[in-house]
Design an enzyme around this catalytic site. Structure first.
Site, PDB file in Angstrom:
ATOM      1  N   TRP A  15       0.915  -1.271  -0.073  1.00 44.21           N
ATOM      2  CA  TRP A  15      -0.197  -0.026   0.082  1.00 44.21           C
ATOM      3  C   TRP A  15       0.833   1.293  -0.020  1.00 44.21           C
ATOM      4  O   TRP A  15       1.934   1.353   0.796  1.00 44.21           O
ATOM      5  CB  TRP A  15      -0.854  -0.164   0.976  1.00 44.21           C
ATOM      6  CG  TRP A  15      -2.205   0.859   1.104  1.00 44.21           C
ATOM      7  CD1 TRP A  15      -2.081   2.307   1.628  1.00 44.21           C
ATOM      8  CD2 TRP A  15      -3.411   0.715   0.801  1.00 44.21           C
ATOM      9  NE1 TRP A  15      -3.187   2.920   1.541  1.00 44.21           N
ATOM     10  CE2 TRP A  15      -4.009   1.895   0.917  1.00 44.21           C
ATOM     11  CE3 TRP A  15      -3.997  -0.400   0.360  1.00 44.21           C
ATOM     12  CZ2 TRP A  15      -5.370   2.170   0.469  1.00 44.21           C
ATOM     13  CZ3 TRP A  15      -5.301  -0.386  -0.001  1.00 44.21           C
ATOM     14  CH2 TRP A  15      -6.051   1.058   0.022  1.00 44.21           C
ATOM     15  N   ASP A  51      -7.053  -9.078   7.806  1.00 44.29           N
ATOM     16  CA  ASP A  51      -7.349  -7.998   8.721  1.00 44.29           C
ATOM     17  C   ASP A  51      -7.925  -8.512  10.062  1.00 44.29           C
ATOM     18  O   ASP A  51      -8.977  -9.149  10.184  1.00 44.29           O
ATOM     19  CB  ASP A  51      -8.310  -7.089   8.004  1.00 44.29           C
ATOM     20  CG  ASP A  51      -7.626  -6.196   6.916  1.00 44.29           C
ATOM     21  OD1 ASP A  51      -6.509  -6.321   6.840  1.00 44.29           O
ATOM     22  OD2 ASP A  51      -8.298  -5.427   6.214  1.00 44.29           O
ATOM     23  N   HIS A  55      -7.743  -3.152  13.256  1.00 49.11           N
ATOM     24  CA  HIS A  55      -6.781  -2.407  12.006  1.00 49.11           C
ATOM     25  C   HIS A  55      -8.027  -1.371  11.749  1.00 49.11           C
ATOM     26  O   HIS A  55      -7.357  -0.385  11.201  1.00 49.11           O
ATOM     27  CB  HIS A  55      -6.770  -3.315  10.882  1.00 49.11           C
ATOM     28  CG  HIS A  55      -6.559  -2.706   9.415  1.00 49.11           C
ATOM     29  ND1 HIS A  55      -5.248  -1.880   9.423  1.00 49.11           N
ATOM     30  CD2 HIS A  55      -7.034  -2.830   8.267  1.00 49.11           C
ATOM     31  CE1 HIS A  55      -5.167  -1.447   8.415  1.00 49.11           C
ATOM     32  NE2 HIS A  55      -6.247  -2.008   7.330  1.00 49.11           N
TER      33      HIS A  55
END
Length: 201
Positions: A15, A51, A55
Site C-alpha cells: 500500500w 485483517d 486494523h
C-alpha cells in the site's frame, strides 16, 4: 489443492506509504557462516492477508481474537469480474450458500505495481452478506475500500456485522463454485493483521 496465496518476494508492492517488503540474507554460507539466515522487513498487510478488526476499529479485536474456525471450512468462490463495486443487487443475483465467500474481481495473481483502482465493497452489500450468514469475506483486491478512502465505509460495515476480511487473494486460476478454505495467519500477538497462506481443496 489450489494455492490462492500471492507469491511474496523482495520488493513486493505494498500500500502506498506502507512499510516496503524487503528480504535479505544476514548470515551467508558462501561468506563463511555455518547456515544461511534471512531477515524479513514488511507490513503486516503484505500480499494475501487477514485483517484483524483492530486494523479499522480502535476498540476492535486484535489478531488473536479471530477464531480459527472462521478461517477453515466450506467456502464459495464467486466470479465478480466487471463489477466496479460489489453492491447488494449484484449479490442478490447470486446463490450464496456458504459462510465464507471469496470474490474474484479480475485482479492479476501477481502485482508488479500496487493497484490504483480495484473493486471495492459498498456497505449495503455487507448488510446483505450478513443477512445470508456470511462470516468471512475474501477478495483478490488489496482492500474492500477504494485507495483514496479515509473513512473506510466498507471496513466499518464488516466490523458492525462481525465479518472477517481476507484481502489480496490470488484467484485467477480458480473456477467459481464450492471448496474448502484454509487461510491461516501467523500467530502474532497484539497485531492488526497478518499474511496468510490460503489454499482451497
Amino acid at each position: 489443492m489450489t494455492d490462492i496465496t500471492r507469491r511474496l518476494y523482495d520488493g513486493h508492492p505494498v500500500w502506498p506509504g506502507d512499510t516496503p517488503c524487503s528480504f535479505e540474507l544476514t548470515w551467508k554460507m558462501r561468506e563463511g557462516a555455518s547456515v544461511n539466515v534471512g531477515k524479513l522487513t514488511t507490513t503486516t498487510h503484505l500480499g494475501t492477508h487477514l485483517d484483524a478488526p483492530w486494523h479499522y476499529v480502535e476498540d476492535g479485536g486484535k489478531l488473536e481474537s479471530v477464531p480459527l474456525s472462521v478461517l477453515i471450512g466450506p467456502c464459495q468462490v464467486v466470479d465478480a469480474r466487471g463489477q466496479r463495486a460489489l453492491d447488494a443487487p449484484f449479490l442478490r443475483s447470486l446463490e450464496l450458500r456458504a459462510e465464507r465467500v471469496l470474490f474474484y474481481t479480475g485482479q492479476p495473481d501477481e502485482w508488479r505495481d500496487f493497484p490504483q483502482e480495484f473493486t471495492h465493497v459498498l456497505p449495503a452489500a455487507v448488510d446483505y452478506l450478513a443477512e445470508r450468514g456470511v462470516k468471512l469475506f475474501g477478495t483478490d483486491a488489496p482492500s474492500v475500500d477504494p485507495l483514496t478512502s479515509k473513512d473506510l465505509p466498507g471496513h466499518k460495515a464488516f466490523a458492525r456485522h462481525g465479518i472477517y476480511i481476507v484481502e489480496g487473494l490470488a484467484l485467477g486460476t480458480v473456477r467459481p463454485g464450492g471448496y474448502e478454505l484454509i487461510a491461516l495467519p501467523l500467530r502474532l500477538e497484539g497485531a492488526d493483521a497478518s499474511p496468510v497462506r490460503a489454499i482451497l481443496r
